[in-house]
Structures are given as C-alpha cells and as structure tokens.
Design an enzyme around this catalytic site. Sequence first.
Site, mmCIF file in Angstrom:
data_model
loop_
_atom_site.group_PDB
_atom_site.id
_atom_site.type_symbol
_atom_site.label_atom_id
_atom_site.label_comp_id
_atom_site.label_asym_id
_atom_site.label_seq_id
_atom_site.Cartn_x
_atom_site.Cartn_y
_atom_site.Cartn_z
ATOM 1 N N GLU A 184 0.818 -1.210 0.000
ATOM 2 C CA GLU A 184 0.000 0.000 0.000
ATOM 3 C C GLU A 184 0.851 1.259 0.000
ATOM 4 O OE1 GLU A 184 -3.378 2.130 2.839
ATOM 5 O OE2 GLU A 184 -3.268 -0.057 2.740
ATOM 6 N N ASP A 226 4.218 -14.240 12.337
ATOM 7 C CA ASP A 226 2.861 -14.623 11.965
ATOM 8 C C ASP A 226 1.943 -13.408 12.086
ATOM 9 O OD1 ASP A 226 0.345 -15.711 11.640
ATOM 10 O OD2 ASP A 226 0.690 -17.424 12.958
#
Length: 410
Positions: A83, A283
């Site tokens: 982004e 994670d």
Amino acid sequence: MEINFYLKNIRDLSPEERLQAIGEVFENNPEFLRSLSGDGALPINVADGMIENVIGRFELPLGVATNFKVNGKDYLVPMAVEEPSVVAAASYMAKLARLNGGFEAYSDRPIMRAQIQVMGIQDLKSAKERILKYKSKLISSANEKDKTLVSLGGGCEDIEVHLFEDTPSGPMLILHLLVDVRDAMGANTVNTMAEHIAPQVEKISQGHVRLRILSNLADKRLVSASVKIASSQFDTPSFKGDEVIKGILEAASFAVVDPYRAATHNKGIMNGIDPVVIATGNDWRAVEAGAHAFAAISGHYSSLTQWSSSDECELVGKITLPMAVGLVGGATKTHPTAKAAIALLGVKSSIELGQVIAAVGLAQNLAALRALATEGIQRGHMTLHARNIALQAGASSSEIDLVVQSMIDN
C-alpha cells in the site's frame, strides 16, 4: 549490531542507492544486502520446504522506515507492504516524535496461553478442584517437553481453570497453561505442552479432552508504546497546531465510541504493524487476531490507541496490544530476507522487537489521524498512489517521477 543512526532524505535516492547507504553502515556485507534486495534471496527449494504445493514465490515491496527512536535507540524499520503512503507516513511521524525524544515502550513478559478443552464432566467444580490440586505435577510434566526452554529461564509457570456451564455443546472445562516462551512466538511450544499433558488432565478431570491449542489472545504478553508531540510541530500554512490536535482528538474519540469507525481506525494501526511482522518472518495473522480480539475485550469493539492533550498543550498518544512475535523458529530462521530484516533492525529479543512494532503502529495511527484532521486522507495517499498509476500506464522506471509530477501539477 546496535544502530545509532538514521538515514536522511532516503526517499530522494534510487532503490540501489538506498541499499548502498544501508550497506555502508553494515560494512557492505554482500549476502546481507542480497537478502534485503530480494534478488534470488529465497531459492525455490527453500520455499518448497516452507509450505506445501509450492509453485513459485510471491513478492511484496520491502521498504525501510526511517527516523525511529524507541527507548533512546535508533532503528531502521523494514516494512513489507503493497500500500502506498504507509512507509512514508510512519517515517514522517517518527521524525516528529524524534524531536521530543522518540517513543517510549514497555512490555509484559512473553507469556503465551495454551487451552485444553475437556468435555463430558458431570461435576465441573469438583473437576476444577482436582486439577488445581495437581497443578504442580501438571506444570512439571509440561516442562518435561521443553527442557531447553526451561534452561533459558522460560517454561510453563501456572495453570488456570475456566468453567463454562452452558454452551451449545454442553458444559465444558477449559484449562489454560501459561508459558514463558522467551524469544519464540511460542505456538509450537505451548501446543506441544498441551498435547503432552492432555492424558493426565483427562484422568484427573474424569472427562474427555478435545481441543489442545494455543490462544492468539495473548493478553499476558502486552506491549505499550507512547509518544508526545508539541502543538507547534503540527503548524502548517493552512492549519495551526492546536487546531490540528483538536481535530486529532475528535477523530480519536469517534473510534472510541463507534465500532464501525474503530474497525477502520485499527486497520490503519495494523497498516504499520503488519508490514514489520511480515518482513521479520513472523505470523501476522496471529498478531492481527490478537489485536482485534483485545480491542473487543471489554465487550465493545474500540480503539487500540488513546490520545489526549497535556497541560503543556502537547499531543499525547499511547497504544497497548498483544504482541506475539519471536526471533527464533519458523520463517524468522528459514527465510533469508526475514533474517536480514531482523539484522537490519538490530533487535536482541522478542520483547524489543514487539516494542518497535508497537511504536510503528502508533506512528501510523497518528499519521492517519493527522491527515483526517487536516487535508483529508486522500491527498497524500493518492499522490503516492500516482506511482502505481504511472506504472500501470507503462511508464519506465526513469519516467515514473516525471509522469507523477505531471499528474500532481494537473
């Protein structure tokens, strides 16, 4: 290696020049720089060993956020994200924070939970009493499965028992193992311990064990970061600093009371957090799950940040959220770029890593609130998004800046 520097005007350099600037600090280690650049960093045979049915590799841009100072230490922060405006926004807010000493951060110990679900118990309260009676034995048994962790000062240290008398599947007893996982994220450790003691829990409780799995709501592994910004630092030709702070506080209050706004507000925080988690091979789904669950822990989904003004008219911000990240195990030790990203950061423990990540999340939130309180979110975002449009239109790397400037001018 402790990093006591920050790179100035890095956005004005080419990707090769940025890498060269970093390389000069790290003594131009070729393997390190190659891993950061991503140029052949992940061989297909290594990728094939990481997950199943591998057919290739999926790349994200890897940027570096500058200006970050956390607890008096300088950091270059690797961020893997697609982004536009995320890296620039975090870097700019870190620059403002730096003028006031940077971010302060502190953490809980790295305690993770494993849950053991027990069904078919006739008397839940009696079963709970029996389990607590044998708590020390169960803790010792759990620690037999990871003597290395115990030798490092970690290991299972407590047990909780929670009773749910009325569920769609009937009464259930839930045992929690509380484990200090040291510098690991901890999922494999706590899952292994839970599975190991499950037969003993079954025998003691006189029930049937079903699930044996960690919880990603790591509410005993919280990290907090805080920052202060003087009102004068928000002064622009169009806005006075005190007006900007007022707008930021109004926007932040919206996120506190309204879950629809809070979801977007917290997504903006994760815009900063997830890229660092991804870049370091951790994670990000676990961190996301823990963050959003914690945002709703009161029963009302709300903001992960708190903003206020001080008596000196400073803007004061704080973020608190679970941070289950590690430096050992998983992709942090198998993915070459993740290893290089951790080396770039220069963090020495999972606690330090979590503190830096929280500071980035706070900076990202401030950037979004400031934009919303002034010119709106789209102006800066779309200016940077123009690079994507130029690429889609077929501009070469040497033409992108010219095309983007022309779009902005018009």
